[in-house]
Design a protein around this motif. Structure first.
Motif, short mmCIF file in Angstrom:
data_model
loop_
_atom_site.label_atom_id
_atom_site.label_comp_id
_atom_site.label_asym_id
_atom_site.label_seq_id
_atom_site.Cartn_x
_atom_site.Cartn_y
_atom_site.Cartn_z
N ASN A 1 9.98 41.88 6.42
CA ASN A 1 8.30 41.82 6.08
C ASN A 1 7.98 41.68 4.22
N GLY A 2 9.77 41.84 3.28
CA GLY A 2 9.30 41.86 1.82
C GLY A 2 8.70 43.45 1.58
N GLY A 3 9.30 44.65 2.20
CA GLY A 3 8.57 45.83 1.98
C GLY A 3 7.56 46.26 2.05
N LEU A 4 6.46 45.10 2.65
CA LEU A 4 4.90 45.09 2.95
C LEU A 4 5.01 45.32 3.76
N GLY A 5 4.65 46.90 4.27
CA GLY A 5 3.84 46.97 6.34
C GLY A 5 2.50 47.87 5.34
N ASN A 6 1.80 47.65 6.37
CA ASN A 6 0.26 47.79 6.41
C ASN A 6 0.03 48.95 5.88
N PRO A 7 0.55 50.38 5.73
CA PRO A 7 0.04 51.08 5.15
C PRO A 7 0.25 50.77 3.59
N ASP A 8 1.00 49.71 3.59
CA ASP A 8 1.49 48.64 1.50
C ASP A 8 0.85 48.60 1.51
N GLN A 9 0.25 47.70 2.12
CA GLN A 9 -0.66 46.53 2.36
C GLN A 9 -2.02 47.64 2.42
N ILE A 10 -2.61 47.90 2.72
CA ILE A 10 -3.96 49.22 2.42
C ILE A 10 -4.48 49.41 0.99
N GLN A 11 -2.89 50.46 0.73
CA GLN A 11 -3.14 50.56 -0.08
C GLN A 11 -3.24 50.44 -1.85
N ILE A 12 -2.79 48.05 -1.51
CA ILE A 12 -2.47 47.46 -2.29
C ILE A 12 -4.26 46.96 -2.89
#
Length: 392
Positions: A287-298
């Motif tokens: 997913n282009g380097g984007l997982g749930n932990p990354d999305q949550i942080q953003i």
């Protein structure tokens, strides 16, 4: 549930070094970003919402009757293992196939009230979270034809949430309302009834979708006021799709992503909480380097500027019933890191709600054990002694 332990007196000989350390930390710590201009922010309005020993208030869905009362006998073991602070119920809008009118499904709530379940759940120590959603694209066969976004802009929606708040007005613990979760998807099939290209109308404000959002924003304002008129103690906010904070389009012709969020400043200003969701069903490398932990942080970093408590209203590794356990496992292994937990807390995350208990029923891939470990670490990562330094 963990309780705050009493602080021991600080020895006199430690006072000077401690004060010096605190002063140095305050000088080195970067300033928090200010709230967006011209936004009348309601500050962290509920001390109970923003404080407390657990790093996050833990929520668990998707049906309190199944979880707590054993309507699904496989659910209570998950409840007992995770020990959530709040249980999550969904209030769904649908189109009546016979009349074509839109309305909300209050049936479950009336049944629970008549059976005395609300009183029982409160007595067992559970807060309650209500998430409103509508069957905008007909994805739920149970709820019939698509609403195409009509429900949340209808006066019926306001009447329904007022009735629901009245039904819950005597609930002695905190009740959270997450209004119109994922609302930016609701116009997806509105302008293309065949839903052939839903992304053309999702997540964006332009000449085509302007009429929808110009109806939605004041209607959600009315809904907030209706809830508070029946239940002043309720904690209310709107539910953003987690993906919105991950991109931005701001042109004369169109606002999308973060710029779409900014159109909702009047609602955010009147909200007690800011809610979002995260339901990526793919591993980061898919997913282009984007997982749930990354999305949550953003999301947490973006919303932290508003100075309000932030709630992850529903986390899941994909759509309910179609979860990828390998994704959830990877998410939990990453999020259990105490540094990640502390950073999310520092920036305002105060609630983490699992959308569904289903993936954890059988503990496949150790998912339930990992969820328990994540929750335990979140509750241990911050002690009451550190709260004065970390709270806003």
């Amino acid at each position: 549930m963990p309780r705050c332990s009493k602080l021991r007196p600080v020895p006199r000989r430690w006072i000077a070094p401690l004060l010096a350390g605190l002063l140095l930390a305050s000088l080195l710590r970067p300033p928090s970003p200010p709230p967006p201009p011209a936004l009348a922010v309601r500050s962290l309005s509920s001390a109970s919402a923003a404080a407390g020993c657990p790093a996050f208030r833990i929520g668990l869905g998707d049906d309190p009757g199944r979880l707590i009362d054993g309507d699904d006998p496989e659910a209570p073991p998950v409840l007992a293992a995770l020990r959530p602070d709040l249980v999550v119920a969904w209030f769904n809008g649908y189109r009546d196939p016979a009349s074509g009118t839109v309305r909300g499904d209050l049936l479950y709530f009336h049944h629970w009230a008549a059976a005395g379940r609300f009183a029982q759940w409160a007595a067992q120590g559970y807060d309650l979270m209500i998430i409103t959603w509508e069957n905008y694209d007909g994805q739920s066969v149970h709820y019939g034809p698509p609403t195409r976004g009509d429900y949340h802009i209808s006066s019926q929606f306001v009447q329904d949430v007022r009735a629901l708040a009245a039904l819950l007005s005597a609930y002695p613990r905190t009740v959270y309302f997450v209004l119109a979760t994922e609302f930016s998807t609701y116009p997806a099939c509105r302008y293309d009834p065949a839903c052939a290209d839903p992304l053309a109308y999702s997540d964006r404000y332009n000449a085509t979708t302007a009429e929808y959002y110009e109806a939605l924003i004041p209607r959600l304002m009315e809904a907030m006021a209706a809830i508070r008129s029946e239940m002043p103690q309720a904690q209310v906010g709107i539910g953003f799709g987690g993906w919105l904070a991950t991109f931005d389009v701001n042109t004369p012709a169109e606002q999308a992503g973060r710029s779409l969020i900014r159109l909702f400043h009047p609602l955010i200003a009147q909200s007690d909480w800011i809610f979002f969701q995260s339901m990526i069903g793919r591993l980061p490398h898919e997913n282009g380097g984007l997982g749930n932990p990354d999305q949550i942080q953003i999301n947490v970093e973006f919303f932290s500027a508003y100075g309000k408590p932030i709630g992850l209203a529903h986390y899941n590794a994909g759509l309910p019933g179609h979860e990828r356990l390998d994704v959830m496992r990877d998410d939990l292994l990453r999020m259990r890191n105490p540094a990640w937990i502390r950073e999310m807390w520092r920036k305002g995350l105060r609630m983490f709600a699992f959308m569904a208990y289903g993936p954890m029923k059988y503990n496949e891939d150790g998912i339930r054990d990992l969820a328990v470990d994540f929750i335990g670490r979140s509750r241990a990562a911050l002690s009451c002694a550190y709260l004065p330094l970390l709270r806003r």
